[in-house]
Design a protein around this motif. Sequence first.
Motif, PDB file in Angstrom:
ATOM      1  N   LEU A  98      11.634   2.779  -8.470  1.00 43.89           N
ATOM      2  CA  LEU A  98      10.101   2.771  -8.553  1.00 43.89           C
ATOM      3  C   LEU A  98       9.051   2.419  -7.576  1.00 43.89           C
ATOM      4  O   LEU A  98       8.503   3.170  -7.125  1.00 43.89           O
ATOM      5  N   ARG A  99      10.335   1.902  -7.245  1.00 42.94           N
ATOM      6  CA  ARG A  99       9.926   1.528  -5.475  1.00 42.94           C
ATOM      7  C   ARG A  99       9.613   2.921  -4.729  1.00 42.94           C
ATOM      8  O   ARG A  99       8.156   2.481  -3.865  1.00 42.94           O
ATOM      9  N   ALA A 100      10.028   3.306  -4.877  1.00 39.96           N
ATOM     10  CA  ALA A 100      10.241   5.091  -3.908  1.00 39.96           C
ATOM     11  C   ALA A 100       8.864   5.697  -3.992  1.00 39.96           C
ATOM     12  O   ALA A 100       8.181   6.581  -3.958  1.00 39.96           O
ATOM     13  N   LYS A 101       8.041   5.779  -5.315  1.00 38.57           N
ATOM     14  CA  LYS A 101       6.612   5.739  -5.835  1.00 38.57           C
ATOM     15  C   LYS A 101       5.927   6.352  -5.173  1.00 38.57           C
ATOM     16  O   LYS A 101       5.326   5.168  -5.310  1.00 38.57           O
ATOM     17  N   GLU A 102       5.188   7.179  -5.260  1.00 46.93           N
ATOM     18  CA  GLU A 102       3.803   7.272  -4.809  1.00 46.93           C
ATOM     19  C   GLU A 102       2.674   6.064  -5.551  1.00 46.93           C
ATOM     20  O   GLU A 102       2.648   6.543  -6.356  1.00 46.93           O
ATOM     21  N   LYS A 103       2.335   5.849  -4.494  1.00 44.79           N
ATOM     22  CA  LYS A 103       1.398   5.063  -5.176  1.00 44.79           C
ATOM     23  C   LYS A 103       2.155   3.363  -6.197  1.00 44.79           C
ATOM     24  O   LYS A 103       1.278   2.448  -6.726  1.00 44.79           O
ATOM     25  N   GLN A 104       3.195   3.156  -6.094  1.00 43.19           N
ATOM     26  CA  GLN A 104       3.867   2.191  -6.818  1.00 43.19           C
ATOM     27  C   GLN A 104       3.984   0.688  -5.697  1.00 43.19           C
ATOM     28  O   GLN A 104       4.449  -0.183  -6.588  1.00 43.19           O
ATOM     29  N   PHE A 105       5.134   1.334  -5.006  1.00 41.05           N
ATOM     30  CA  PHE A 105       5.095   0.635  -3.661  1.00 41.05           C
ATOM     31  C   PHE A 105       4.921   0.839  -2.016  1.00 41.05           C
ATOM     32  O   PHE A 105       3.847   0.135  -1.996  1.00 41.05           O
ATOM     33  N   PHE A 106       4.668   1.681  -2.135  1.00 42.39           N
ATOM     34  CA  PHE A 106       4.246   2.470  -0.943  1.00 42.39           C
ATOM     35  C   PHE A 106       3.415   3.604  -1.242  1.00 42.39           C
ATOM     36  O   PHE A 106       3.161   4.207  -2.060  1.00 42.39           O
ATOM     37  N   TYR A 107       1.761   3.759   0.153  1.00 41.50           N
ATOM     38  CA  TYR A 107       1.441   4.875  -0.374  1.00 41.50           C
ATOM     39  C   TYR A 107       1.001   5.423   0.969  1.00 41.50           C
ATOM     40  O   TYR A 107       1.380   5.502   1.691  1.00 41.50           O
ATOM     41  N   THR A 108       1.251   6.484   0.367  1.00 41.28           N
ATOM     42  CA  THR A 108       1.425   7.903   1.799  1.00 41.28           C
ATOM     43  C   THR A 108      -0.147   8.421   1.239  1.00 41.28           C
ATOM     44  O   THR A 108      -0.570   8.867   3.014  1.00 41.28           O
ATOM     45  N   THR A 109      -1.034   8.254   0.756  1.00 38.23           N
ATOM     46  CA  THR A 109      -3.027   8.437   1.133  1.00 38.23           C
ATOM     47  C   THR A 109      -3.274   7.702   0.416  1.00 38.23           C
ATOM     48  O   THR A 109      -2.806   6.500  -0.886  1.00 38.23           O
ATOM     49  N   PHE A 110      -4.779   7.669   0.343  1.00 39.25           N
ATOM     50  CA  PHE A 110      -5.821   7.304   0.268  1.00 39.25           C
ATOM     51  C   PHE A 110      -7.274   7.371   0.290  1.00 39.25           C
ATOM     52  O   PHE A 110      -6.723   8.468   0.115  1.00 39.25           O
ATOM     53  N   THR A 111      -8.031   6.762  -0.386  1.00 37.57           N
ATOM     54  CA  THR A 111      -9.531   7.334  -0.711  1.00 37.57           C
ATOM     55  C   THR A 111     -10.197   7.091   0.654  1.00 37.57           C
ATOM     56  O   THR A 111      -9.991   5.321   1.102  1.00 37.57           O
ATOM     57  N   ASN A 112     -11.001   7.473   1.183  1.00 31.60           N
ATOM     58  CA  ASN A 112     -11.817   7.590   2.070  1.00 31.60           C
ATOM     59  C   ASN A 112     -12.604   6.541   1.541  1.00 31.60           C
ATOM     60  O   ASN A 112     -13.620   6.346   0.679  1.00 31.60           O
ATOM     61  N   GLU A 113     -12.921   5.705   2.734  1.00 27.75           N
ATOM     62  CA  GLU A 113     -13.994   4.297   1.909  1.00 27.75           C
ATOM     63  C   GLU A 113     -15.988   4.480   1.801  1.00 27.75           C
ATOM     64  O   GLU A 113     -16.287   3.842   1.012  1.00 27.75           O
ATOM     65  N   SER A 114     -16.314   5.496   2.409  1.00 27.28           N
ATOM     66  CA  SER A 114     -17.439   6.144   1.822  1.00 27.28           C
ATOM     67  C   SER A 114     -17.845   6.203   1.009  1.00 27.28           C
ATOM     68  O   SER A 114     -18.899   7.149   0.826  1.00 27.28           O
ATOM     69  N   ASN A 115     -16.382   7.373   0.998  1.00 19.83           N
ATOM     70  CA  ASN A 115     -16.098   8.411  -0.182  1.00 19.83           C
ATOM     71  C   ASN A 115     -14.979   9.162  -1.365  1.00 19.83           C
ATOM     72  O   ASN A 115     -13.932   9.123   0.252  1.00 19.83           O
ATOM     73  N   ARG A 116     -15.180   7.868  -1.944  1.00 17.95           N
ATOM     74  CA  ARG A 116     -13.674   7.835  -2.738  1.00 17.95           C
ATOM     75  C   ARG A 116     -13.194   8.896  -3.157  1.00 17.95           C
ATOM     76  O   ARG A 116     -11.871   8.756  -4.169  1.00 17.95           O
ATOM     77  N   ASN A 117     -14.190  10.192  -3.491  1.00 17.12           N
ATOM     78  CA  ASN A 117     -13.253  11.186  -4.006  1.00 17.12           C
ATOM     79  C   ASN A 117     -12.629  12.033  -2.835  1.00 17.12           C
ATOM     80  O   ASN A 117     -11.859  12.991  -3.548  1.00 17.12           O
ATOM     81  N   LEU A 118     -13.112  11.623  -1.275  1.00 15.40           N
ATOM     82  CA  LEU A 118     -11.706  12.625  -0.678  1.00 15.40           C
ATOM     83  C   LEU A 118     -10.620  11.563   0.000  1.00 15.40           C
ATOM     84  O   LEU A 118     -11.008  10.345   0.008  1.00 15.40           O
ATOM     85  N   SER A 119      -9.261  12.405   0.041  1.00 11.43           N
ATOM     86  CA  SER A 119      -8.057  11.702   0.200  1.00 11.43           C
ATOM     87  C   SER A 119      -7.813  11.647   0.813  1.00 11.43           C
ATOM     88  O   SER A 119      -8.065  12.545   2.320  1.00 11.43           O
ATOM     89  N   VAL A 120      -7.252  10.703   1.747  1.00  9.10           N
ATOM     90  CA  VAL A 120      -6.272  10.313   3.732  1.00  9.10           C
ATOM     91  C   VAL A 120      -5.610  10.454   3.197  1.00  9.10           C
ATOM     92  O   VAL A 120      -4.170   9.738   2.692  1.00  9.10           O
ATOM     93  N   ASP A 121      -4.708  10.689   4.438  1.00  7.26           N
ATOM     94  CA  ASP A 121      -3.328  11.122   4.878  1.00  7.26           C
ATOM     95  C   ASP A 121      -3.173   9.632   5.945  1.00  7.26           C
ATOM     96  O   ASP A 121      -3.978  10.031   6.466  1.00  7.26           O
ATOM     97  N   LEU A 122      -2.105   8.754   4.656  1.00  4.55           N
ATOM     98  CA  LEU A 122      -1.887   7.913   5.695  1.00  4.55           C
ATOM     99  C   LEU A 122      -1.024   8.543   6.985  1.00  4.55           C
ATOM    100  O   LEU A 122      -0.453   7.006   8.060  1.00  4.55           O
ATOM    101  N   GLY A 123      -0.231   9.212   7.153  1.00  4.02           N
ATOM    102  CA  GLY A 123       1.054   9.636   8.341  1.00  4.02           C
ATOM    103  C   GLY A 123       1.922   8.664   7.899  1.00  4.02           C
ATOM    104  O   GLY A 123       2.468   8.284   9.107  1.00  4.02           O
ATOM    105  N   GLY A 124       2.003   8.005   6.561  1.00  6.79           N
ATOM    106  CA  GLY A 124       3.290   6.949   6.806  1.00  6.79           C
ATOM    107  C   GLY A 124       2.835   6.434   5.346  1.00  6.79           C
ATOM    108  O   GLY A 124       3.123   6.721   4.788  1.00  6.79           O
ATOM    109  N   TYR A 125       4.377   5.239   4.988  1.00  2.72           N
ATOM    110  CA  TYR A 125       4.198   4.278   3.878  1.00  2.72           C
ATOM    111  C   TYR A 125       3.887   3.157   4.392  1.00  2.72           C
ATOM    112  O   TYR A 125       5.135   2.614   4.882  1.00  2.72           O
ATOM    113  N   PHE A 126       2.926   3.226   3.213  1.00  6.12           N
ATOM    114  CA  PHE A 126       2.717   1.829   3.750  1.00  6.12           C
ATOM    115  C   PHE A 126       2.301   0.996   2.496  1.00  6.12           C
ATOM    116  O   PHE A 126       2.164   1.406   1.828  1.00  6.12           O
ATOM    117  N   ILE A 127       2.202  -0.289   2.930  1.00  4.54           N
ATOM    118  CA  ILE A 127       2.080  -1.292   1.333  1.00  4.54           C
ATOM    119  C   ILE A 127       1.159  -1.326   0.417  1.00  4.54           C
ATOM    120  O   ILE A 127      -0.300  -1.562   1.028  1.00  4.54           O
TER     121      ILE A 127
END
Length: 355
Positions: A326-355
């Motif tokens: 599960l540690r390698a599963k998206e948004k369990q330990f690492f995130y590769t995408t997240f939502t835009n601060e001003s529009n939480r419906n917009l997905s942002v590619d983070l370009g890597g594996y972030f905590i």
Amino acid sequence: MKAITKKYKLLALMAGTLWLTGCSDFLTESDPSNFTVENYFTKPAHARSSVNAIYASLRDPMGSGFGGGTWMMTEFATGLAGTDLGQAVNSYFIKDLQNTSDNGYGVGYWSSYYKGIGNANLSIAKIPAITMDETEKKRVLGEAYFLRAWYYFNLVQMFGNIPLVTEPINLQSEQLYQSPSTAEQVYALIVSDLKAAEASGLPWTDVSGKVSLGAVKSLLAKVYLTMAGFPLKKGNEYYDLAAKKAAEVIDSKQFKLFSTYADLHDPAKKNIEENIFMIQYKTQVTPSNWQVSIIPYNKNISAYSDETGGIYALGDFVKSYATGDLRAKEKQFFYTTFTNESNRNLSVDLGGYFI
């Protein structure tokens, strides 16, 4: 006239003598409202507060910001972490294995942990003379012994042969100029301190985050396991000691693995179940500033923190997990995408594996 002159000379000499004496007394007088080492350790509350001060150094290396963070040293040294924070030069030195004695991260660990050791030495030396409940006295001393062992265990792993300071020091103390001790000597003190803590009557668990018997036995198991391998190479005897001590923790039934991976992120699970010993923070009182360093560089996803991209996991590390972990599963330990601060419906590619 001559007699009068002699009289005034005598009065002036007497006044001067009184003034010098008074001045000397004034300069050497201590402020009775000010706490010093000599007048502080007089009641049970002083024992508790002095031990509380030992915990503070646990947090010191955990701070981070635009200059990186001391805690990153052990991550970058593995070669499995990346950074986008160009001005954090200490991170790049560690990544390139160019770690010298003036590296800020190493200095941070060294100064913080020896400060913790100094506070532990003071408590261990002074608390026994305080008139207080003997059971409580043993327990607070047990916490002090554990914390001194914890600091030394981390230091000896990072720096090898280090000075072994076991007494409160001042500018006249011989231990202020202590030569490095061998790793064997440092580990001997660590084991001795943990055994003292183990026999101090601490409870198995402590939801407030203070040292518990579970924490003591868990650390002792880890110490034995480390002593079995490099650099002491004590082998099978210490592997066996580590296994038996770990079994005591398991068999106590006081701890258990979380039922879901999300429990690791649940504040309600602080200091319980799978969490045996944690460094303590408190929102708006003693907050953690990790977010500044672990959020991707300028991706506009955070409503509250600066975004420095100070540290993140490299892809090779994340891909090293076994299939289904599960540690390698998206948004369990690492995130590769997240939502835009001003529009939480917009997905942002983070370009890597972030905590």
